[in-house]
Design a protein around this motif. Structure first.
Motif, PDB file in Angstrom:
ATOM      1  N   ALA A  85      -3.849  -2.060  -3.522  1.00  0.00           N
ATOM      2  CA  ALA A  85      -4.246  -0.792  -2.905  1.00  0.00           C
ATOM      3  C   ALA A  85      -5.652  -0.380  -3.308  1.00  0.00           C
ATOM      4  O   ALA A  85      -6.371   0.244  -2.517  1.00  0.00           O
ATOM      5  CB  ALA A  85      -3.252   0.301  -3.297  1.00  0.00           C
TER       6      ALA A  85
ATOM      7  N   ASP B 147     -13.148  -2.436  -3.293  1.00  0.00           N
ATOM      8  CA  ASP B 147     -13.961  -1.426  -2.616  1.00  0.00           C
ATOM      9  C   ASP B 147     -14.180  -0.262  -3.575  1.00  0.00           C
ATOM     10  O   ASP B 147     -13.247   0.473  -3.901  1.00  0.00           O
ATOM     11  CB  ASP B 147     -13.250  -0.959  -1.350  1.00  0.00           C
TER      12      ASP B 147
ATOM     13  N   TRP C  26       0.819  -1.226   0.000  1.00  0.00           N
ATOM     14  CA  TRP C  26       0.000   0.000   0.000  1.00  0.00           C
ATOM     15  C   TRP C  26       0.853   1.277   0.000  1.00  0.00           C
ATOM     16  O   TRP C  26       0.292   2.357   0.008  1.00  0.00           O
ATOM     17  CB  TRP C  26      -0.905   0.005   1.231  1.00  0.00           C
TER      18      TRP C  26
ATOM     19  N   ARG D 181      -8.365  -1.204   1.790  1.00  0.00           N
ATOM     20  CA  ARG D 181      -7.453  -0.321   2.516  1.00  0.00           C
ATOM     21  C   ARG D 181      -6.533  -1.140   3.422  1.00  0.00           C
ATOM     22  O   ARG D 181      -6.894  -2.210   3.908  1.00  0.00           O
ATOM     23  CB  ARG D 181      -8.243   0.700   3.340  1.00  0.00           C
ATOM     24  N   ARG D 182      -5.349  -0.578   3.656  1.00  0.00           N
ATOM     25  CA  ARG D 182      -4.344  -1.303   4.424  1.00  0.00           C
ATOM     26  C   ARG D 182      -4.809  -1.607   5.838  1.00  0.00           C
ATOM     27  O   ARG D 182      -4.722  -2.754   6.310  1.00  0.00           O
ATOM     28  CB  ARG D 182      -3.053  -0.482   4.486  1.00  0.00           C
ATOM     29  N   ASP D 183      -5.321  -0.621   6.557  1.00  0.00           N
ATOM     30  CA  ASP D 183      -5.722  -0.839   7.949  1.00  0.00           C
ATOM     31  C   ASP D 183      -6.893  -1.799   8.040  1.00  0.00           C
ATOM     32  O   ASP D 183      -7.003  -2.565   9.006  1.00  0.00           O
ATOM     33  CB  ASP D 183      -6.074   0.499   8.613  1.00  0.00           C
ATOM     34  N   ARG D 184      -7.763  -1.764   7.033  1.00  0.00           N
ATOM     35  CA  ARG D 184      -8.891  -2.691   7.028  1.00  0.00           C
ATOM     36  C   ARG D 184      -8.400  -4.122   6.838  1.00  0.00           C
ATOM     37  O   ARG D 184      -8.877  -5.055   7.501  1.00  0.00           O
ATOM     38  CB  ARG D 184      -9.873  -2.315   5.915  1.00  0.00           C
TER      39      ARG D 184
ATOM     40  N   ARG E 255     -10.987   6.025  -5.950  1.00  0.00           N
ATOM     41  CA  ARG E 255     -10.513   4.644  -6.030  1.00  0.00           C
ATOM     42  C   ARG E 255     -11.032   3.984  -7.296  1.00  0.00           C
ATOM     43  O   ARG E 255     -10.354   3.203  -7.939  1.00  0.00           O
ATOM     44  CB  ARG E 255     -10.980   3.868  -4.798  1.00  0.00           C
TER      45      ARG E 255
END
Length: 592
Positions: free
Chosen positions: A213, A530, A201, A217-220, A536
């Protein structure tokens, strides 16, 4: 005082209990003087092993009391205590027989004869209608992979992960679409690997991966991966070391067996799942490319399709069958799983870790053929030629014997080293010539080879082929939980099985394993991305893999949409691009 050989004591009154005495208590009682109301009678019995053995103790009866004719194995040192209160005398002794020793089971004697085997199995005539049905469906790589990670399995993982997060007071809200994105990233990590997974990401041009990416999302991803779960913690079996992944193992075994090619020849062996943590179930296996990790019992087809698997837990958690070791018991479980599809004359191949004459006999009674190399101490004293004597003979020499009662053959073959092989279905004839490398002459020579050795060498490598396919592009992302590497192993095994079915069903348009995995990863990441934000979505459209010529399949869709090329209505679409397109427009759309 009573005689030295036998002294009896008893209290007047009601009998209450029997207690064992120590030698010091007996000596103290003998030294005490008898009192009127409290008199004890002490009975000193010979040791339990006195019957039939030499002993210094006299077991004869001098007082004429009951129990005089009992053997020493029925006697034991005891004190019979009686409380006063009834006014009645009771001099009877309460004798308890000692536990009988269990007699050792006498194994039947094997009679070995120098002749070839005469097997009683029928020939293989079964057909596989399920594979024919898969051929008619013309499934894409994603469709084949979803035979194993089907909708029921995906929903099960989603529910268990959300339950586990809720138990930790976290409202995760995982969906099937997000889980497929996670699976896509795990598959992609097998052929695109970074030192740190967060680099997928990063915005740096040397590491940013737009497909990942743009999908999630990275945190998700990190949050979902940390709470990934496969069982209810409130219903775990404490006797099962793999209870946290047991429901997934059961589901995968069910799906693997349901869609497995119906074949005559199968291999059974050990596979290793790499793991370096502190979990107690890990093992060190020096004979495998992966030396440290979880050992997994595997039953495969001769081409490497995984039919059945079970992680090893050792003999403390898995009790072997009577007369067999743990490896032999696992072979029996694999055979039972095969016979759920029908009692057919399957032929199982395994190595010396599992083979024994006892196992061959059990499989023969189940109607299953088996062949395997065997250690010398497991051949039940079969009188074969001594290895030293056989080494003096020319290469390719062999000796063999057959058990008359069980119809099991044991053969010792002189190759570059001595090979002991056992079978209940294949014999010596026909003996053929085979080409073997000679280290001394640095050439290849022709040597005689028995039939059972030749068949074993051709069919035994199924587990090794599966290990080779998994090791090429195995999942590289690992988590903090002990079972994260095991989940990667299951995903790799499912992809291997899907690719094996692809090779069988799509003989005209086959792709290699790397292209197969790339197709599944790209479809999962692109079709489940997403799309909540416009930015995005625009980035995805700009980087769409429309012209990469990798893994584009035309499939049927229920709802008619407009063709992306000619803009007229169509009921077909590209599975990877997720665009409606006619069959006649398919090639032009992906090349123009």
């Amino acid at each position: 005082m009573a005689s030295p050989s036998r002294v009896d004591t008893a209290r007047r009154g009601t009998r209450s209990k029997v207690k064992s005495t120590k030698l010091l208590e007996v000596l103290n009682a003998l030294e005490e003087e008898e009192s009127g109301n409290n008199r004890e009678e002490i009975f000193i019995a010979p040791p339990d092993n006195a019957a039939g053995d030499f002993t210094d103790e006299d077991s004869g009866d001098e007082d004429g009391r009951r129990g005089a004719q009992l053997p020493g194995s029925m006697l034991h040192a005891s004190v019979v205590s009686e409380d006063s209160g009834t006014g009645e005398d009771n001099d009877d002794l309460e004798l308890q027989p000692a536990k009988k020793r269990q007699k050792a089971v006498v194994e039947p004697q094997h009679v070995w004869t120098k002749r070839d085997i005469r097997p009683e199995f029928g020939s293989w005539t079964a057909s596989d209608p399920h594979i024919e049905d898969l051929k008619s469906q013309e499934l894409s790589p994603v469709g084949l992979f979803e035979l194993f990670f089907d909708e029921g399995t995906i929903n099960f993982i989603v529910n268990e992960t959300n339950r586990y997060a809720w138990q930790k007071s976290v409202n995760l809200g995982l969906t099937a679409q997000e889980l497929k994105c996670v699976l896509g990233i795990l598959i992609l990590s097998g052929y695109i690997s970074y030192p740190r997974r967060r680099m997928f990401w990063e915005t740096s041009p040397d590491s940013h991966h737009h497909l990942v990416a743009d999908a999630i999302r990275r945190d998700r991803f990190e949050l979902i991966f940390s709470y990934l779960h496969f069982a209810d913690n409130n219903e775990l079996d404490e006797s099962d070391r793999f209870a946290k992944v047991r429901p997934l193992i059961v589901r995968m075994n069910c799906n693997f067996q349901k869609h497995a090619p119906l074949e005559e020849f199968y291999s059974f062996g050990e596979s290793m799942c790499e793991y370096f943590g502190h979990r107690g179930s890990k093992q060190l296996h020096s004979g495998k490319p992966v030396r440290l990790g979880y050992k997994i019992w595997c039953g495969t087809t001769s081409r490497g399709y995984l039919v059945w698997f079970e992680p090893s837990q050792g003999t403390l958690f898995t009790k072997p069958d009577k007369g067999l070791d743990l490896g032999g018991s696992m072979v029996i479980k694999f055979v039972d799983a095969l016979q759920e599809r029908g009692f057919l004359p399957y032929h199982i191949f395994f190595d010396k870790v599992f083979t024994s004459v006892k196992l061959m006999s059990i499989l023969r009674k189940k109607g299953v053929k088996a062949t395997g190399t065997v250690r010398e101490y497991r051949i039940e004293r079969c009188p074969l030629k001594d290895p030293k004597e056989l080494r003096k003979m020319k290469r390719g020499s062999f000796d063999y014997k057959v058990d008359e009662s069980e119809e099991i053959i044991v053969c010792r073959w002189h190759d570059s080293s001595m090979v002991n092989i056992c079978s209940n279905a294949v014999g010596i004839e026909p003996v053929r010539l085979t080409s073997r490398h000679s280290g001394a002459a640095k050439t290849r020579t022709q040597v005689h080879q028995p039939s059972l050795v030749k068949l074993y060498q051709e069919k035994v490598g199924g587990v090794g082929r599966m290990d080779q396919n998994i090791a090429k592009y195995k999942v590289k992302i690992r988590g903090m939980k002990w079972y994260s590497s095991f989940i990667g192993y299951v995903i790799d095994a499912a992809l291997n099985n899907a690719w094996q079915l692809h090779r069988i069903c799509c003989q005209d348009a086959q792709v290699d394993l790397l292209a197969f995995r790339r197709y599944v990863a790209c479809v999962y990441l692109e079709s489940n991305a997403d799309m909540s934000s416009q930015g995005r979505r625009s980035r995805r459209l700009e980087t769409e893999s429309r012209f990469d010529m990798i893994g584009h399949w035309i499939i049927h869709q229920d709802k008619r949409t407009r063709c992306a090329l000619c803009h007229s209505q169509t009921n077909t679409r590209c599975e990877k691009c997720q665009k409606g397109v006619h069959a006649k427009c398919f090639r032009e759309y992906h090349t123009r």
